[in-house]
Motif scaffolding. Structure first.
Motif, PDB file in Angstrom:
ATOM      1  N   LYS A 149      -6.111  -4.567   9.897  1.00  0.00           N
ATOM      2  CA  LYS A 149      -5.522  -3.490   9.113  1.00  0.00           C
ATOM      3  C   LYS A 149      -4.021  -3.391   9.430  1.00  0.00           C
ATOM      4  N   GLU A 150      -3.320  -4.467   9.072  1.00  0.00           N
ATOM      5  CA  GLU A 150      -1.891  -4.539   9.375  1.00  0.00           C
ATOM      6  C   GLU A 150      -1.102  -3.444   8.659  1.00  0.00           C
ATOM      7  N   ASP A 151      -1.440  -3.191   7.392  1.00  0.00           N
ATOM      8  CA  ASP A 151      -0.714  -2.167   6.644  1.00  0.00           C
ATOM      9  C   ASP A 151      -0.877  -0.799   7.290  1.00  0.00           C
ATOM     10  N   TRP A 152      -2.078  -0.502   7.725  1.00  0.00           N
ATOM     11  CA  TRP A 152      -2.371   0.787   8.365  1.00  0.00           C
ATOM     12  C   TRP A 152      -1.594   0.960   9.656  1.00  0.00           C
ATOM     13  N   ILE A 153      -1.560  -0.090  10.481  1.00  0.00           N
ATOM     14  CA  ILE A 153      -0.830   0.032  11.751  1.00  0.00           C
ATOM     15  C   ILE A 153       0.671   0.140  11.483  1.00  0.00           C
ATOM     16  N   MET A 154       1.160  -0.519  10.429  1.00  0.00           N
ATOM     17  CA  MET A 154       2.566  -0.356  10.051  1.00  0.00           C
ATOM     18  C   MET A 154       2.850   1.074   9.633  1.00  0.00           C
ATOM     19  N   SER A 188      -3.984  10.649  10.892  1.00  0.00           N
ATOM     20  CA  SER A 188      -3.777   9.207  10.775  1.00  0.00           C
ATOM     21  C   SER A 188      -3.418   8.883   9.333  1.00  0.00           C
ATOM     22  N   PRO A 189      -2.471   7.979   9.090  1.00  0.00           N
ATOM     23  CA  PRO A 189      -2.104   7.634   7.708  1.00  0.00           C
ATOM     24  C   PRO A 189      -3.331   7.251   6.880  1.00  0.00           C
ATOM     25  N   ARG A 190      -3.352   7.727   5.641  1.00  0.00           N
ATOM     26  CA  ARG A 190      -4.482   7.500   4.748  1.00  0.00           C
ATOM     27  C   ARG A 190      -4.010   6.729   3.524  1.00  0.00           C
ATOM     28  N   SER A 191      -4.673   5.600   3.257  1.00  0.00           N
ATOM     29  CA  SER A 191      -4.283   4.753   2.133  1.00  0.00           C
ATOM     30  C   SER A 191      -4.680   5.405   0.812  1.00  0.00           C
ATOM     31  N   LEU A 192      -3.715   5.514  -0.107  1.00  0.00           N
ATOM     32  CA  LEU A 192      -3.957   6.080  -1.428  1.00  0.00           C
ATOM     33  C   LEU A 192      -4.113   5.003  -2.491  1.00  0.00           C
ATOM     34  N   TYR A 193      -3.208   4.021  -2.460  1.00  0.00           N
ATOM     35  CA  TYR A 193      -3.205   2.929  -3.436  1.00  0.00           C
ATOM     36  C   TYR A 193      -2.904   1.628  -2.706  1.00  0.00           C
ATOM     37  N   GLU A 194      -3.397   0.528  -3.254  1.00  0.00           N
ATOM     38  CA  GLU A 194      -3.113  -0.770  -2.660  1.00  0.00           C
ATOM     39  C   GLU A 194      -3.080  -1.840  -3.746  1.00  0.00           C
ATOM     40  N   GLY A 195      -2.362  -2.909  -3.454  1.00  0.00           N
ATOM     41  CA  GLY A 195      -2.256  -4.002  -4.420  1.00  0.00           C
ATOM     42  C   GLY A 195      -1.749  -5.253  -3.754  1.00  0.00           C
ATOM     43  N   GLU A 196      -1.632  -6.315  -4.539  1.00  0.00           N
ATOM     44  CA  GLU A 196      -1.111  -7.567  -4.005  1.00  0.00           C
ATOM     45  C   GLU A 196      -0.625  -8.463  -5.136  1.00  0.00           C
ATOM     46  N   MET A 198     -10.414   0.586  17.667  1.00  0.00           N
ATOM     47  CA  MET A 198     -11.324   0.913  18.769  1.00  0.00           C
ATOM     48  C   MET A 198     -11.044   2.314  19.286  1.00  0.00           C
ATOM     49  N   HIS A 199      -9.754   2.631  19.443  1.00  0.00           N
ATOM     50  CA  HIS A 199      -9.390   3.978  19.903  1.00  0.00           C
ATOM     51  C   HIS A 199      -9.871   5.036  18.909  1.00  0.00           C
ATOM     52  N   SER A 200      -9.631   4.793  17.636  1.00  0.00           N
ATOM     53  CA  SER A 200      -9.911   5.815  16.621  1.00  0.00           C
ATOM     54  C   SER A 200     -11.401   6.038  16.399  1.00  0.00           C
ATOM     55  N   THR A 201     -12.238   5.065  16.768  1.00  0.00           N
ATOM     56  CA  THR A 201     -13.687   5.228  16.628  1.00  0.00           C
ATOM     57  C   THR A 201     -14.365   5.490  17.971  1.00  0.00           C
ATOM     58  N   ASN A 202     -13.556   5.775  19.010  1.00  0.00           N
ATOM     59  CA  ASN A 202     -14.065   6.059  20.360  1.00  0.00           C
ATOM     60  C   ASN A 202     -14.888   4.903  20.916  1.00  0.00           C
ATOM     61  N   SER A 234       0.839  -1.189   0.000  1.00  0.00           N
ATOM     62  CA  SER A 234       0.000   0.000   0.000  1.00  0.00           C
ATOM     63  C   SER A 234       0.876   1.241   0.000  1.00  0.00           C
ATOM     64  N   ILE A 235       0.342   2.308  -0.573  1.00  0.00           N
ATOM     65  CA  ILE A 235       0.957   3.626  -0.459  1.00  0.00           C
ATOM     66  C   ILE A 235       0.069   4.457   0.458  1.00  0.00           C
ATOM     67  N   PHE A 236       0.651   4.980   1.539  1.00  0.00           N
ATOM     68  CA  PHE A 236      -0.082   5.790   2.495  1.00  0.00           C
ATOM     69  C   PHE A 236       0.419   7.225   2.457  1.00  0.00           C
ATOM     70  N   SER A 237      -0.498   8.148   2.650  1.00  0.00           N
ATOM     71  CA  SER A 237      -0.151   9.557   2.828  1.00  0.00           C
ATOM     72  C   SER A 237      -0.227   9.889   4.312  1.00  0.00           C
ATOM     73  N   THR A 238       0.696  10.723   4.787  1.00  0.00           N
ATOM     74  CA  THR A 238       0.683  11.140   6.192  1.00  0.00           C
ATOM     75  C   THR A 238       0.275  12.610   6.322  1.00  0.00           C
ATOM     76  N   ASP A 239      -0.546  13.092   5.392  1.00  0.00           N
ATOM     77  CA  ASP A 239      -0.943  14.502   5.425  1.00  0.00           C
ATOM     78  C   ASP A 239      -2.103  14.770   6.373  1.00  0.00           C
ATOM     79  N   SER A 240      -2.522  13.746   7.118  1.00  0.00           N
ATOM     80  CA  SER A 240      -3.584  13.918   8.106  1.00  0.00           C
ATOM     81  C   SER A 240      -3.129  13.303   9.424  1.00  0.00           C
TER      82      SER A 240
END
Length: 401
Positions: free
Chosen positions: A385-390, A24-32, A186-190, A16-22
């Motif tokens: 969401k392993e990629d996101w936590i990474m 929390s990292p935001r996924s832009l592209y993904e593949g496998e 869980m944290h991010s959704t309160n 995945s390609i993530f942006s850190t402009d927010s």
């Protein structure tokens, strides 16, 4: 910044390609890349949220696969990459935190191959190839074991002589990035963090983890990802005497015997060994529905092992507030969830059949309840969401650098 996250398995690479402009990292592209080394490899890459059809490619080994990934993410229309992160299953006894990759770290990872011969060799090859293609970028390793470092010694110690324990032989636990992603969602959704929670990560590899206040206190996988509950091609926990029996049955020299048993336990055991079918729960269930008794036995052994692990950890914690299903099977196989939860009404665990079958219609809320409103233990399915936590860890390490 834009981060490339590479999540490799023994025969696959998710990226995945993530942006850190927010915040929390935001996924832009993904593949496998799937089916590496099988002769039937496929490749898929798309903007996050879109869909595309996988294309057949030639990927006989991890190097060929990662080259395809690099080719995809370096297209001129895509954002430039600022850092690369890799999922590594086992760091071995010397590495105890997610880290920037150096020559010293690579040396420690080579030593760790002894502990995870199924996963680590391909991950190391992918890291070398990634560093060759992006020589000016920082590269980081995120480990599946770090989340479980909160386990007490009573949970990690094996009852074997001290000389082996001093070599790093202990229960490490795996799927830590998956478990951490559940807690972070869980944290991010309160969502109120439960006091006593169990996460059942069920996919090709499977594990069950007990958490108190969001921290791992015990988990089913041990020194390697081969132990624990029954999995797609791995047997889970075995009588040590059975492993000795298997070794004695092998022909040839010592090295040949060990390699043969190692291959058996990692590739030719588990659900596929019991069913005689390929490693795919959907085809196994289809065969069982058509009257294949061996397929049904494989399913029954699998779900029984999951139920036993959940039951043991519930007893260990003195009760259970929340049970989470995740992983490919845990998220998508309604029958597995129903079978694991069957007959538990007297214990206050009640599944809502309609919720179990329902699709998640709230994309901004990944935590989907499948238990009845009156159930004392709440049951949810949550995506891993392993990629996101990474990406979160990469962002933190880059900030601290």
């Amino acid at each position: 910044m834009n981060l490339l996250v590479i999540n490799s398995g023994s025969s696959s690479i998710k990226f995945s390609i993530f942006s850190t402009d927010s915040s929390s990292p935001r996924s832009l592209y993904e593949g496998e890349v799937l089916g590496i080394g099988t002769g039937n490899a496929t490749f898929d890459f798309h903007r996050t949220g879109d869909s595309s059809s996988p294309a057949k490619i030639k990927a006989d080994d991890p190097v060929a696969a990662i080259n395809k990934v690099v080719e995809a993410v370096t297209q001129s229309r895509l954002p430039s990459i600022n850092a690369v992160g890799y999922r590594v299953v086992h760091p071995g006894p010397k590495l105890d935190h997610h880290t920037r990759i150096t020559e010293s770290v690579l040396s420690d990872l080579n030593h760790a191959v002894l502990f995870a011969p199924l996963h680590d060799p391909s991950a190391i090859r992918i890291i070398h190839e990634g560093m060759k293609h992006f020589p000016r970028l920082p590269h980081f390793a995120c480990f599946d074991t770090i989340f479980h470092q909160t386990m007490p010694e009573v949970a990690t110690a094996y009852a074997i002589p001290a000389e082996y324990r001093s070599q790093g032989v202990r229960r490490y636990g795996f799927h830590g990035l998956s478990c951490e992603s559940i807690v972070e969602q869980m944290h991010s959704t309160n969502f109120p963090l439960p006091h006593r929670m169990i996460i059942a990560h069920l996919g090709s590899g499977c594990s069950v983890t007990a958490l108190v206040d969001g921290h791992s206190i015990d988990t089913s996988m041990g020194l390697t990802p081969t132990g624990g509950i029954v999995m797609g091609t791995r047997p889970g926990d075995l009588d040590p005497g059975l492993v000795l029996y298997l070794l004695r049955q092998q022909q040839g020299d010592r090295d040949t015997a060990f390699k043969s048993v190692e291959h058996l336990l990692n590739h030719n055991a588990g659900i596929t060994a019991l069913s005689g079918l390929p490693n795919d729960m959907r085809s196994t269930r289809k065969a069982a529905a058509e009257g294949n008794s061996q397929a049904q036995l494989a399913i029954d052994v699998f779900t029984r092992s999951v139920r036993k692990a959940i039951g043991a950890y519930t007893w260990l914690m003195g009760g259970l507030d929340v049970l989470v299903f995740t992983g490919g099977i845990g998220e998508h196989d309604t029958k597995t969830r129903a079978e694991v939860l069957a007959g538990l009404d007297s214990l206050g665990i009640q599944m809502d059949a309609e919720l179990n079958l329902a699709e998640n219609k709230q994309p901004n809320n990944p935590i989907q309840q499948i238990s009845a409103s009156e159930s004392k233990t709440k049951v949810f399915r949550v995506p891993a969401k392993e990629d996101w936590i990474m990406a979160i860890h990469l962002q933190q390490m880059l900030t601290q650098a």
